[in-house]
Design a protein around this motif. Structure first.
Motif, PDB file in Angstrom:
ATOM      1  N   HIS A   1      40.062  31.619  36.332  1.00 35.00           N
ATOM      2  CA  HIS A   1      40.534  32.758  36.988  1.00 35.00           C
ATOM      3  C   HIS A   1      39.895  33.132  38.273  1.00 35.00           C
ATOM      4  O   HIS A   1      39.265  34.444  38.473  1.00 35.00           O
ATOM      5  CB  HIS A   1      41.003  33.813  35.863  1.00 35.00           C
ATOM      6  CG  HIS A   1      41.738  33.508  34.810  1.00 35.00           C
ATOM      7  ND1 HIS A   1      42.821  33.517  34.892  1.00 35.00           N
ATOM      8  CD2 HIS A   1      41.240  32.957  33.484  1.00 35.00           C
ATOM      9  CE1 HIS A   1      43.395  33.292  33.489  1.00 35.00           C
ATOM     10  NE2 HIS A   1      42.624  32.631  32.925  1.00 35.00           N
ATOM     11  N   ALA A   2      39.455  32.076  38.838  1.00 35.54           N
ATOM     12  CA  ALA A   2      38.433  32.473  40.295  1.00 35.54           C
ATOM     13  C   ALA A   2      37.167  32.963  40.164  1.00 35.54           C
ATOM     14  O   ALA A   2      36.860  33.584  40.860  1.00 35.54           O
ATOM     15  CB  ALA A   2      39.377  33.192  41.133  1.00 35.54           C
TER      16      ALA A   2
ATOM     17  N   GLY B   1      38.660  41.763  37.424  1.00 33.68           N
ATOM     18  CA  GLY B   1      38.377  41.658  38.789  1.00 33.68           C
ATOM     19  C   GLY B   1      36.860  41.629  38.917  1.00 33.68           C
ATOM     20  O   GLY B   1      36.713  41.306  40.165  1.00 33.68           O
ATOM     21  N   VAL B   2      36.100  41.533  37.957  1.00 34.84           N
ATOM     22  CA  VAL B   2      34.712  41.784  38.395  1.00 34.84           C
ATOM     23  C   VAL B   2      34.034  40.243  38.318  1.00 34.84           C
ATOM     24  O   VAL B   2      34.408  39.426  37.316  1.00 34.84           O
ATOM     25  CB  VAL B   2      33.680  42.416  37.251  1.00 34.84           C
ATOM     26  CG1 VAL B   2      32.332  42.484  37.428  1.00 34.84           C
ATOM     27  CG2 VAL B   2      34.433  43.918  37.083  1.00 34.84           C
ATOM     28  N   PRO B   3      33.360  39.707  39.470  1.00 36.31           N
ATOM     29  CA  PRO B   3      32.873  38.469  39.417  1.00 36.31           C
ATOM     30  C   PRO B   3      31.678  37.940  38.546  1.00 36.31           C
ATOM     31  O   PRO B   3      31.014  38.812  38.022  1.00 36.31           O
ATOM     32  CB  PRO B   3      32.334  38.390  40.877  1.00 36.31           C
ATOM     33  CG  PRO B   3      32.059  39.782  41.416  1.00 36.31           C
ATOM     34  CD  PRO B   3      32.930  40.633  40.619  1.00 36.31           C
ATOM     35  N   VAL B   4      31.916  36.947  38.168  1.00 36.98           N
ATOM     36  CA  VAL B   4      30.840  36.050  37.210  1.00 36.98           C
ATOM     37  C   VAL B   4      30.039  35.089  37.708  1.00 36.98           C
ATOM     38  O   VAL B   4      30.758  34.247  38.198  1.00 36.98           O
ATOM     39  CB  VAL B   4      31.648  35.786  35.679  1.00 36.98           C
ATOM     40  CG1 VAL B   4      30.766  35.333  34.716  1.00 36.98           C
ATOM     41  CG2 VAL B   4      32.603  36.794  35.240  1.00 36.98           C
ATOM     42  N   ARG B   5      28.592  35.152  37.629  1.00 33.28           N
ATOM     43  CA  ARG B   5      27.834  34.206  37.984  1.00 33.28           C
ATOM     44  C   ARG B   5      27.598  33.359  36.773  1.00 33.28           C
ATOM     45  O   ARG B   5      27.435  33.942  35.689  1.00 33.28           O
ATOM     46  CB  ARG B   5      26.546  34.373  38.419  1.00 33.28           C
ATOM     47  CG  ARG B   5      26.872  35.016  40.044  1.00 33.28           C
ATOM     48  CD  ARG B   5      25.468  35.286  40.658  1.00 33.28           C
ATOM     49  NE  ARG B   5      25.719  35.721  42.150  1.00 33.28           N
ATOM     50  CZ  ARG B   5      24.702  36.199  43.159  1.00 33.28           C
ATOM     51  NH1 ARG B   5      23.624  36.455  42.379  1.00 33.28           N
ATOM     52  NH2 ARG B   5      24.992  37.112  44.066  1.00 33.28           N
ATOM     53  N   ALA B   6      27.464  32.025  36.752  1.00 33.43           N
ATOM     54  CA  ALA B   6      27.337  30.991  35.651  1.00 33.43           C
ATOM     55  C   ALA B   6      25.914  30.698  35.705  1.00 33.43           C
ATOM     56  O   ALA B   6      25.229  30.512  36.670  1.00 33.43           O
ATOM     57  CB  ALA B   6      28.218  29.851  35.807  1.00 33.43           C
TER      58      ALA B   6
ATOM     59  N   LEU C   1      33.810  24.235  40.143  1.00 34.13           N
ATOM     60  CA  LEU C   1      34.933  25.125  39.402  1.00 34.13           C
ATOM     61  C   LEU C   1      35.135  26.346  39.933  1.00 34.13           C
ATOM     62  O   LEU C   1      35.362  27.026  39.091  1.00 34.13           O
ATOM     63  CB  LEU C   1      34.249  25.122  38.097  1.00 34.13           C
ATOM     64  CG  LEU C   1      34.170  23.617  37.325  1.00 34.13           C
ATOM     65  CD1 LEU C   1      33.682  23.595  35.918  1.00 34.13           C
ATOM     66  CD2 LEU C   1      35.325  22.442  37.531  1.00 34.13           C
ATOM     67  N   GLY C   2      34.260  26.718  40.762  1.00 34.98           N
ATOM     68  CA  GLY C   2      34.663  28.129  41.387  1.00 34.98           C
ATOM     69  C   GLY C   2      33.834  29.345  40.913  1.00 34.98           C
ATOM     70  O   GLY C   2      34.554  30.536  40.822  1.00 34.98           O
ATOM     71  N   PRO C   3      32.517  29.457  40.498  1.00 34.49           N
ATOM     72  CA  PRO C   3      32.104  30.564  39.771  1.00 34.49           C
ATOM     73  C   PRO C   3      31.651  31.669  41.046  1.00 34.49           C
ATOM     74  O   PRO C   3      31.646  31.079  42.193  1.00 34.49           O
ATOM     75  CB  PRO C   3      30.808  30.021  39.396  1.00 34.49           C
ATOM     76  CG  PRO C   3      30.299  28.693  39.907  1.00 34.49           C
ATOM     77  CD  PRO C   3      31.617  28.227  40.453  1.00 34.49           C
TER      78      PRO C   3
END
Length: 329
Positions: free
Chosen positions: A55-56, A62-67, A87-89
């Motif tokens: 999910h982008a 809508g909070v970004p996640v760093r892997a 994969l777009g993290p």
């Protein structure tokens, strides 16, 4: 000010990231670590630990996640970082702080803080392997047995190309025992030119304000404190912006947490093995009871329950019904 949600193995997984970012006040999350040893991991491993990749790289709120990756081999970490980046993290974070004995025994996590030169090589290899616009950050403790190499490690991570550094203000030897040594974060800030985020022992708004003052870091990472009080990020943000604590209905109380408990349980039912489900709910309630008297009563009600169907009945959820689970796709 940025407020980050900490990576905590076995606690702050995608389910709690979902719930806590729904409450609000969090600018960015970091996933639990993805362990890299001696092979290129299949994509399914990244998706399992960081389902937000579908999910982008965002939580449902809508909070970004760093892997986050954990390992000690620069070349292998670089290969896995390249696959992960595809994969777009929202970015890639590197773990140099995990105190777990099994991780440290294999030369990962906080054990790497004994080798600043290797830290630099790891970050540099990952930085070269991923697109230039992909953030690469790092999380460290003050050291392994002591903090004598704290500045060397921070400088090595910055020299390797990390764009941001989160510092958990304790050594591996300290574990999670209080206090956190926020003054040492100030020393690290003075030694590097990249942004430094303060982490450790932030349980309350007062803790957050003192941490910002002592460390000099405007940005904070919250872990167990926000698991205990899901409104903590909102409360900190309000106090910083208005110079006074938040009161009244602006922060979630126990009634507002009830629908979130239901969503959390729906996520657990959909993605966690039946034998572990009850334990996951009890784990969160165990934290919540430090903040909410009602959670103490709830915890005692389910403390001896192991059957997930009985938990659903206790929550008032009909068998077969599930809460909304946006990350299940």
């Amino acid at each position: 000010m940025n407020i980050l949600l900490a990576p905590m193995e076995g606690l702050l997984d995608f389910a709690l990231r979902d719930i806590l970012t729904r409450v609000g006040g969090i600018d960015r999350c970091v996933s639990e670590f993805i362990r890299v040893t001696d092979q290129l991991l299949p994509e399914r491993v990244f998706y399992r630990i960081v389902p937000e990749l579908r999910h982008a790289g965002l939580t449902p709120a809508g909070v970004p996640v760093r892997a986050q990756l954990l390992g000690s081999d620069p070349a292998c970490l670089a290969d896995n970082a390249a696959r992960l980046a595809g994969l777009g993290p929202a970015g890639i974070d590197l773990n140099f702080g995990c105190p777990a004995k099994i991780v440290n025994r294999h030369g990962g996590g906080a054990a790497l803080l004994q080798e600043p030169e290797l830290l630099e090589r790891i970050v540099a290899a990952v930085r070269r392997a991923v697109p230039a616009d992909m953030p690469v950050s790092a999380k460290m403790r003050l050291g392994f047995e002591d903090d004598s190499l704290a500045l060397d490690c921070a400088q090595a991570l910055a020299a390797g190309g990390a764009c941001e550094l989160v510092v958990h203000a304790r050594t591996k030897a300290h574990g999670y025992r209080p206090p956190a040594y926020w003054d040492r974060i100030a020393d690290i800030r003075a030694a590097v030119s990249i942004p430094v985020v303060a982490n450790g022992e932030i349980w309350t708004v007062d803790d957050a304000l003192r941490c910002r003052e002592v460390s000099g870091s405007a940005d904070l990472m919250l872990g167990r404190g926000i698991v205990t009080d899901p409104g903590l990020a909102l409360a900190i943000r309000y106090a910083v912006q208005h110079g006074t604590p938040a009161h009244g209905t602006s922060l979630p109380g126990w009634p507002e947490l009830q629908p979130l408990l239901h969503i959390f349980w729906g996520l657990i039912e959909a993605h966690i093995e039946p034998r572990h489900r009850a334990g996951r709910l009890k784990q969160w309630l165990n934290f919540l009871r430090r903040r909410f008297p009602e959670a103490e009563e709830a915890y005692q009600s389910v403390r001896t329950i192991t059957d997930s169907r009985a938990i659903s009945a206790w929550l008032g959820i009909e068998e077969g019904a599930q809460a909304a689970m946006p990350l299940a796709a």
